[in-house]
Design a protein around this motif. Structure first.
Motif, PDB file in Angstrom:
ATOM      1  N   LEU A  69       0.780  -1.027  -0.151  1.00 27.39           N
ATOM      2  CA  LEU A  69      -0.108   0.177   0.054  1.00 27.39           C
ATOM      3  C   LEU A  69       0.829   1.301   0.070  1.00 27.39           C
ATOM      4  CD1 LEU A  69      -2.811  -1.043   2.352  1.00 27.39           C
ATOM      5  CD2 LEU A  69      -3.043  -0.625   0.086  1.00 27.39           C
ATOM      6  N   PHE A  70       1.949   1.128   0.576  1.00 28.37           N
ATOM      7  CA  PHE A  70       2.928   2.393   0.725  1.00 28.37           C
ATOM      8  C   PHE A  70       3.557   2.551  -0.658  1.00 28.37           C
ATOM      9  CE2 PHE A  70       7.373   3.900   1.219  1.00 28.37           C
ATOM     10  CZ  PHE A  70       6.935   5.537   1.872  1.00 28.37           C
ATOM     11  N   LEU A  71       4.112   1.562  -1.353  1.00 34.07           N
ATOM     12  CA  LEU A  71       4.655   1.694  -2.608  1.00 34.07           C
ATOM     13  C   LEU A  71       3.522   2.250  -3.528  1.00 34.07           C
ATOM     14  CD1 LEU A  71       6.783  -1.288  -2.772  1.00 34.07           C
ATOM     15  CD2 LEU A  71       7.395   1.284  -2.159  1.00 34.07           C
ATOM     16  N   MET A  72       2.422   1.703  -3.649  1.00 30.86           N
ATOM     17  CA  MET A  72       1.281   1.960  -4.438  1.00 30.86           C
ATOM     18  C   MET A  72       0.788   3.874  -4.382  1.00 30.86           C
ATOM     19  SD  MET A  72      -1.011  -1.238  -4.828  1.00 30.86           S
ATOM     20  CE  MET A  72      -1.957  -1.281  -6.057  1.00 30.86           C
ATOM     21  N   GLY A  73       0.999   3.983  -2.843  1.00 25.16           N
ATOM     22  CA  GLY A  73       0.660   5.381  -2.488  1.00 25.16           C
ATOM     23  C   GLY A  73       1.840   6.223  -2.986  1.00 25.16           C
ATOM     24  N   VAL A  74       3.032   5.787  -3.008  1.00 24.33           N
ATOM     25  CA  VAL A  74       4.294   6.345  -3.355  1.00 24.33           C
ATOM     26  C   VAL A  74       4.340   6.747  -4.864  1.00 24.33           C
ATOM     27  CG1 VAL A  74       6.649   6.634  -3.785  1.00 24.33           C
ATOM     28  CG2 VAL A  74       5.951   6.234  -1.538  1.00 24.33           C
ATOM     29  N   LEU A  75       3.760   5.754  -5.465  1.00 23.46           N
ATOM     30  CA  LEU A  75       3.602   5.770  -7.062  1.00 23.46           C
ATOM     31  C   LEU A  75       2.254   6.199  -7.675  1.00 23.46           C
ATOM     32  CD1 LEU A  75       5.568   2.358  -7.396  1.00 23.46           C
ATOM     33  CD2 LEU A  75       6.546   4.505  -7.686  1.00 23.46           C
ATOM     34  N   ASP A  76       1.628   6.739  -6.670  1.00 25.84           N
ATOM     35  CA  ASP A  76       0.052   6.929  -7.169  1.00 25.84           C
ATOM     36  C   ASP A  76      -0.082   7.902  -8.181  1.00 25.84           C
ATOM     37  OD1 ASP A  76       0.446   9.399  -5.832  1.00 25.84           O
ATOM     38  OD2 ASP A  76      -1.430   9.352  -4.828  1.00 25.84           O
ATOM     39  N   ASP A  77       0.941   8.839  -8.539  1.00 27.67           N
ATOM     40  CA  ASP A  77       0.850   9.783  -9.647  1.00 27.67           C
ATOM     41  C   ASP A  77       0.736   9.066 -10.971  1.00 27.67           C
ATOM     42  OD1 ASP A  77       0.552  11.933  -7.978  1.00 27.67           O
ATOM     43  OD2 ASP A  77       2.863  12.231  -8.153  1.00 27.67           O
ATOM     44  N   ASP A  78       1.564   8.063 -11.332  1.00 27.03           N
ATOM     45  CA  ASP A  78       1.364   7.353 -12.299  1.00 27.03           C
ATOM     46  C   ASP A  78       0.183   6.217 -12.345  1.00 27.03           C
ATOM     47  OD1 ASP A  78       3.828   8.401 -13.426  1.00 27.03           O
ATOM     48  OD2 ASP A  78       5.083   6.979 -12.365  1.00 27.03           O
ATOM     49  N   ILE A  79       0.060   5.781 -11.561  1.00 24.89           N
ATOM     50  CA  ILE A  79      -1.147   4.686 -11.124  1.00 24.89           C
ATOM     51  C   ILE A  79      -2.328   5.696 -11.123  1.00 24.89           C
ATOM     52  CG2 ILE A  79      -2.380   2.873  -9.609  1.00 24.89           C
ATOM     53  CD1 ILE A  79       0.567   2.447  -8.548  1.00 24.89           C
ATOM     54  N   LYS A  80      -2.451   6.859 -10.766  1.00 25.15           N
ATOM     55  CA  LYS A  80      -3.735   7.500 -10.834  1.00 25.15           C
ATOM     56  C   LYS A  80      -4.191   7.987 -12.037  1.00 25.15           C
ATOM     57  CE  LYS A  80      -4.265   8.316  -6.140  1.00 25.15           C
ATOM     58  NZ  LYS A  80      -5.058   7.617  -5.298  1.00 25.15           N
ATOM     59  N   LYS A  81      -3.172   8.039 -13.083  1.00 24.00           N
ATOM     60  CA  LYS A  81      -3.483   8.340 -14.363  1.00 24.00           C
ATOM     61  C   LYS A  81      -4.214   7.133 -14.968  1.00 24.00           C
ATOM     62  CE  LYS A  81       0.334  11.438 -14.892  1.00 24.00           C
ATOM     63  NZ  LYS A  81       1.546  11.744 -15.377  1.00 24.00           N
ATOM     64  N   LYS A  82      -4.021   5.963 -14.695  1.00 25.96           N
ATOM     65  CA  LYS A  82      -4.602   4.962 -15.166  1.00 25.96           C
ATOM     66  C   LYS A  82      -5.939   4.762 -14.545  1.00 25.96           C
ATOM     67  CE  LYS A  82      -0.276   3.039 -16.549  1.00 25.96           C
ATOM     68  NZ  LYS A  82       0.857   1.953 -16.478  1.00 25.96           N
ATOM     69  N   LYS A  83      -6.269   5.282 -13.405  1.00 28.24           N
ATOM     70  CA  LYS A  83      -7.369   5.009 -12.481  1.00 28.24           C
ATOM     71  C   LYS A  83      -7.462   3.661 -11.862  1.00 28.24           C
ATOM     72  CE  LYS A  83      -9.899   9.108 -14.085  1.00 28.24           C
ATOM     73  NZ  LYS A  83     -11.246   9.269 -14.182  1.00 28.24           N
ATOM     74  N   LEU A  84      -6.417   2.945 -12.006  1.00 23.79           N
ATOM     75  CA  LEU A  84      -6.282   1.594 -11.623  1.00 23.79           C
ATOM     76  C   LEU A  84      -6.418   1.473  -9.797  1.00 23.79           C
ATOM     77  CD1 LEU A  84      -5.656  -1.351 -11.686  1.00 23.79           C
ATOM     78  CD2 LEU A  84      -3.281  -0.921 -11.547  1.00 23.79           C
ATOM     79  N   PHE A  85      -5.753   2.145  -9.262  1.00 21.37           N
ATOM     80  CA  PHE A  85      -5.703   2.214  -7.957  1.00 21.37           C
ATOM     81  C   PHE A  85      -6.490   3.490  -7.151  1.00 21.37           C
ATOM     82  CE2 PHE A  85      -3.178   3.331  -3.889  1.00 21.37           C
ATOM     83  CZ  PHE A  85      -3.191   1.932  -3.379  1.00 21.37           C
ATOM     84  N   ASN A  86      -6.718   4.383  -8.025  1.00 18.32           N
ATOM     85  CA  ASN A  86      -7.578   5.440  -7.441  1.00 18.32           C
ATOM     86  C   ASN A  86      -8.987   4.868  -6.874  1.00 18.32           C
ATOM     87  OD1 ASN A  86      -8.396   7.828  -6.847  1.00 18.32           O
ATOM     88  ND2 ASN A  86      -8.870   8.597  -8.953  1.00 18.32           N
ATOM     89  N   GLU A  87      -9.437   4.012  -7.517  1.00 15.22           N
ATOM     90  CA  GLU A  87     -10.892   3.669  -7.032  1.00 15.22           C
ATOM     91  C   GLU A  87     -10.715   2.497  -6.154  1.00 15.22           C
ATOM     92  OE1 GLU A  87     -12.559   2.625 -10.770  1.00 15.22           O
ATOM     93  OE2 GLU A  87     -12.563   4.893 -11.521  1.00 15.22           O
ATOM     94  N   ASN A  88      -9.648   1.816  -6.039  1.00 15.35           N
ATOM     95  CA  ASN A  88      -9.686   0.382  -5.267  1.00 15.35           C
ATOM     96  C   ASN A  88      -8.837   0.763  -3.887  1.00 15.35           C
ATOM     97  OD1 ASN A  88     -11.092  -0.699  -7.262  1.00 15.35           O
ATOM     98  ND2 ASN A  88      -9.245  -1.177  -8.310  1.00 15.35           N
ATOM     99  N   GLU A  89      -8.198   1.780  -3.622  1.00 14.74           N
ATOM    100  CA  GLU A  89      -7.487   1.855  -2.305  1.00 14.74           C
ATOM    101  C   GLU A  89      -8.220   1.730  -1.056  1.00 14.74           C
ATOM    102  OE1 GLU A  89      -4.102   4.508  -0.330  1.00 14.74           O
ATOM    103  OE2 GLU A  89      -5.049   5.347  -2.277  1.00 14.74           O
ATOM    104  N   THR A  90      -9.418   2.323  -1.087  1.00 11.73           N
ATOM    105  CA  THR A  90     -10.120   1.935  -0.197  1.00 11.73           C
ATOM    106  C   THR A  90     -10.654   0.720   0.273  1.00 11.73           C
ATOM    107  OG1 THR A  90     -11.053   4.352  -0.058  1.00 11.73           O
ATOM    108  CG2 THR A  90     -12.336   3.195   1.270  1.00 11.73           C
ATOM    109  N   ILE A  91     -10.954   0.137  -0.777  1.00  7.92           N
ATOM    110  CA  ILE A  91     -11.315  -1.403  -0.925  1.00  7.92           C
ATOM    111  C   ILE A  91     -10.200  -2.143  -0.411  1.00  7.92           C
ATOM    112  CG2 ILE A  91     -12.455  -3.249  -2.252  1.00  7.92           C
ATOM    113  CD1 ILE A  91     -13.878  -1.264  -3.954  1.00  7.92           C
ATOM    114  N   LEU A  92      -9.083  -2.137  -0.903  1.00 12.28           N
ATOM    115  CA  LEU A  92      -8.038  -2.777  -0.414  1.00 12.28           C
ATOM    116  C   LEU A  92      -7.516  -2.720   1.013  1.00 12.28           C
ATOM    117  CD1 LEU A  92      -5.440  -1.953  -3.536  1.00 12.28           C
ATOM    118  CD2 LEU A  92      -6.730  -4.296  -2.924  1.00 12.28           C
ATOM    119  N   CYS A  93      -7.775  -1.543   1.424  1.00 13.38           N
ATOM    120  CA  CYS A  93      -7.742  -1.155   3.093  1.00 13.38           C
ATOM    121  C   CYS A  93      -8.731  -2.078   3.889  1.00 13.38           C
ATOM    122  CB  CYS A  93      -7.772   0.044   3.267  1.00 13.38           C
ATOM    123  SG  CYS A  93      -6.037   0.997   2.728  1.00 13.38           S
TER     124      CYS A  93
END
Length: 154
Positions: A69-93
């Motif tokens: 989760l920390f690494l995905m949060g650090v890399l979220d600028d690239d991931i958020k552009k793809k909207k892969l992690f933006n919608e799922n972080e709450t669910i993953l937690c």
């Protein structure tokens, strides 16, 4: 933009605290509850070595999920552009919360079965509860950040 950065830093801190707390949980179990006597491993606090191994595995999973989760949060600028992690972080937690609660119930049953009560056991209870609180807090911060992000985009 400063609001989003503030939420990002809060999430990073929560994930790092979760990783550190899971590490302390692992060290507590492996150093204080498992004993090696005459080349045989004993775990009297939980009743069997397999239960101790399950507890150690769960603490390792906590470390790995916090790191992920920390690494995905650090890399979220690239991931958020793809909207892969933006919608799922709450669910993953939030998916991890019932797993940690189930682990807490198992540890509670094992220690009651063995009539174990010590500082180390209480530390395990507190560590698990802290991890649940951190995961719920991370989910809330992520959800709020997602709302701020959506309102900024519109």
């Amino acid at each position: 933009m400063a609001e989003i950065e503030k939420f990002k830093v809060i999430r990073w801190i929560l994930y790092l605290v979760m990783m550190f707390n899971s590490y302390l949980l692992h060290q507590n179990i492996s150093n204080n509850l498992k004993f090696t006597i005459a080349e045989k491993v004993w775990c009297p606090a939980f009743g069997s070595n397999s239960r101790c191994d399950v507890a150690l595995l769960h603490s390792i999973i906590g470390i790995i999920s916090g790191l992920g989760l920390f690494l995905m949060g650090v890399l979220d600028d690239d991931i958020k552009k793809k909207k892969l992690f933006n919608e799922n972080e709450t669910i993953l937690c939030l998916i991890q919360v019932p797993i940690w609660i189930g682990f807490f119930i198992n540890i509670l049953q094992w220690t009651r079965e063995m009539e174990t009560s010590a500082y180390e056991i209480n530390f395990i209870y507190v560590s698990i509860i802290v991890n649940v609180i951190l995961l719920v807090g991370s989910a809330i911060v992520s959800h709020i950040e997602k709302g701020v992000r959506i309102s900024r985009e519109n």
